[in-house]
Enzyme design. Structure first.
Site, PDB file in Angstrom:
ATOM      1  N   GLY A  18       0.817  -1.217   0.000  1.00 41.52           N
ATOM      2  CA  GLY A  18       0.000   0.000   0.000  1.00 41.52           C
ATOM      3  C   GLY A  18       0.840   1.250   0.000  1.00 41.52           C
ATOM      4  N   ARG A  19       1.962   1.234   0.747  1.00 44.24           N
ATOM      5  CA  ARG A  19       2.846   2.401   0.757  1.00 44.24           C
ATOM      6  C   ARG A  19       3.485   2.604  -0.620  1.00 44.24           C
ATOM      7  NH1 ARG A  19       7.658   4.352   4.939  1.00 44.24           N
ATOM      8  NH2 ARG A  19       8.560   5.867   3.471  1.00 44.24           N
ATOM      9  N   TYR A 151      -7.429 -17.641   3.621  1.00 48.08           N
ATOM     10  CA  TYR A 151      -6.802 -16.540   2.878  1.00 48.08           C
ATOM     11  C   TYR A 151      -7.015 -16.752   1.386  1.00 48.08           C
ATOM     12  CZ  TYR A 151      -3.125 -13.398   1.160  1.00 48.08           C
ATOM     13  OH  TYR A 151      -2.429 -12.408   0.497  1.00 48.08           O
ATOM     14  N   LYS A 155      -9.086 -14.318  -1.364  1.00 51.18           N
ATOM     15  CA  LYS A 155      -8.471 -13.768  -2.573  1.00 51.18           C
ATOM     16  C   LYS A 155      -9.169 -14.267  -3.840  1.00 51.18           C
ATOM     17  CE  LYS A 155      -5.610 -11.186  -0.364  1.00 51.18           C
ATOM     18  NZ  LYS A 155      -5.734  -9.705  -0.411  1.00 51.18           N
ATOM     19  N   THR A 191       7.217  -8.177   2.414  1.00 51.72           N
ATOM     20  CA  THR A 191       6.574  -7.249   3.353  1.00 51.72           C
ATOM     21  C   THR A 191       6.439  -7.931   4.715  1.00 51.72           C
ATOM     22  OG1 THR A 191       4.321  -8.055   3.021  1.00 51.72           O
ATOM     23  CG2 THR A 191       5.151  -6.405   1.438  1.00 51.72           C
TER      24      THR A 191
END
Ligand SMILES: NC(=O)C1=CN([C@@H]2O[C@H](COP(=O)(O)OP(=O)(O)OC[C@H]3O[C@@H](n4cnc5c(N)ncnc54)[C@H](O)[C@@H]3O)[C@@H](O)[C@H]2O)C=CC1
Ligand SMILES: CCCCCC(=O)CC\C=C/C=C/C=C/[C@@H](O)[C@@H](O)CCCC(=O)O
Length: 260
Positions: A18-19, A151, A155, A191
């Site tokens: 996101g960053r 998860y 997705k 990440t």
């Protein structure tokens, strides 16, 4: 789509993918609203971004995508501050097979909630300018990850929801939102989410080694790699209903079976 003076909203914006998405949007001239639950990291990042891009092009809002009320309030603040919304990246997500209801609430319900609330601001049917919504799915949205079935389900759901919204847009003028919908399906990315995996597999922790072997086999991407693919889905106005799969070996637009 040129990004100059466009307004983008990114959820899960203060760390990881996101960053990087936030920064590539700013580098390309967009105004960006960063929505995240991590207020400390958000304020720290804002100090950096304001120095680099100016206070008038960035806005941080403490927002939990599990809350309809918080997203609704955040989107209104963005529209009031920047005059509308042109781009939304539903990126916030977690992986925690022990807290699977929370995983569903954030990864899938958060994407649906953000999309539906954004329509009120973006849709040409309600006075919006149209635009594009990119949902961060995963390679696990195309192929199952045995060590994290919930998860994987979230997705797969994000990919299916994104494609359905795109078809809705194309199939009937009544839903002529003027919005494109695409899914981002990266492989393993360096990440915090990836680095904390072993502890997050819950009842499937016995598959941690197999997962690590898969990471070794496929390799890992950088967050910048992901941001570049995100930019392609935003700026290429021919892309609607696409799932862009990418990993260190390359990228491909997923071809889904035609059922009729
Ligand atoms: N890291 C990887 O290998 C891959 C990650 N993804 C997806 O990319 C997205 C981002 O993941 P990463 O950057 O890796 O994770 P990350 O853990 O580095 O960053 C996630 C960000 O989302 C925020 N967040 C978490 N829950 C939230 C909520 N309820 N409301 C608002 N913000 C919230 C966190 O505070 C954090 O800033 C997720 O949807 C993830 O499933 C997809 C493929 C690969
Ligand atoms: C468990 C870590 C998840 C990190 C967050 C992600 O979304 C990364 C997803 C990256 C890759 C997913 C790959 C899925 C592969 C399946 O299609 C299947 O090929 C795996 C079968 C197991 C094997 O081949 O050994």
């Amino acid at each position: 789509m040129a990004l100059n003076d466009k307004t983008a909203v990114v959820t899960g914006a203060v760390m990881g993918i996101g960053r990087a998405i936030t920064e590539i949007l700013l580098r390309n001239g967009a105004k960006v609203a960063l929505l995240d639950v991590n207020e400390t990291a958000g304020k720290d990042l804002m100090e950096v971004l304001e120095k680099q891009y100016g206070r008038e092009r960035t806005l941080f809002l403490n927002c939990n995508v599990e809350s309809e009320e918080q997203i609704k309030a955040a989107f209104k603040k963005v529209a009031d501050a920047f005059g509308g919304i042109d781009i939304l990246c539903n990126n916030a997500g977690i992986l925690n097979e022990s807290m699977w209801e929370k995983t569903v609430s954030i990864n899938l319900m958060g994407v649906i909630r953000g999309t539906y609330l954004a329509l009120e601001h973006m849709s040409k049917l309600s006075g919006g300018r149209g635009g594009v919504i990119v949902n961060t799915a995963s390679m696990a949205g195309v192929g199952p990850l045995p060590s994290c079935p919930v998860y994987t389900a979230t997705k797969h759901g994000v990919v299916g929801f994104t494609r359905a919204m795109a078809v809705t847009r194309a199939a009937s003028t009544a839903s002529g939102y003027g919005i494109r919908f695409n899914a981002l399906c990266p492989g393993f990315v360096q990440t915090d989410l990836l680095s904390t995996i072993p502890a997050k597999l819950g009842k499937f922790c016995h598959l941690a080694d197999m997962t690590n072997q898969l990471v070794e086999k496929i390799g890992t991407l950088t967050v910048s790699d992901v941001a570049e693919c995100f930019l392609e889905l935003v700026t290429d106005e021919t892309k609607n209903g696409e799932a862009l799969l990418f990993f260190p070996q390359g990228k491909q637009y997923v071809t889904f079976p035609s059922l009729i």
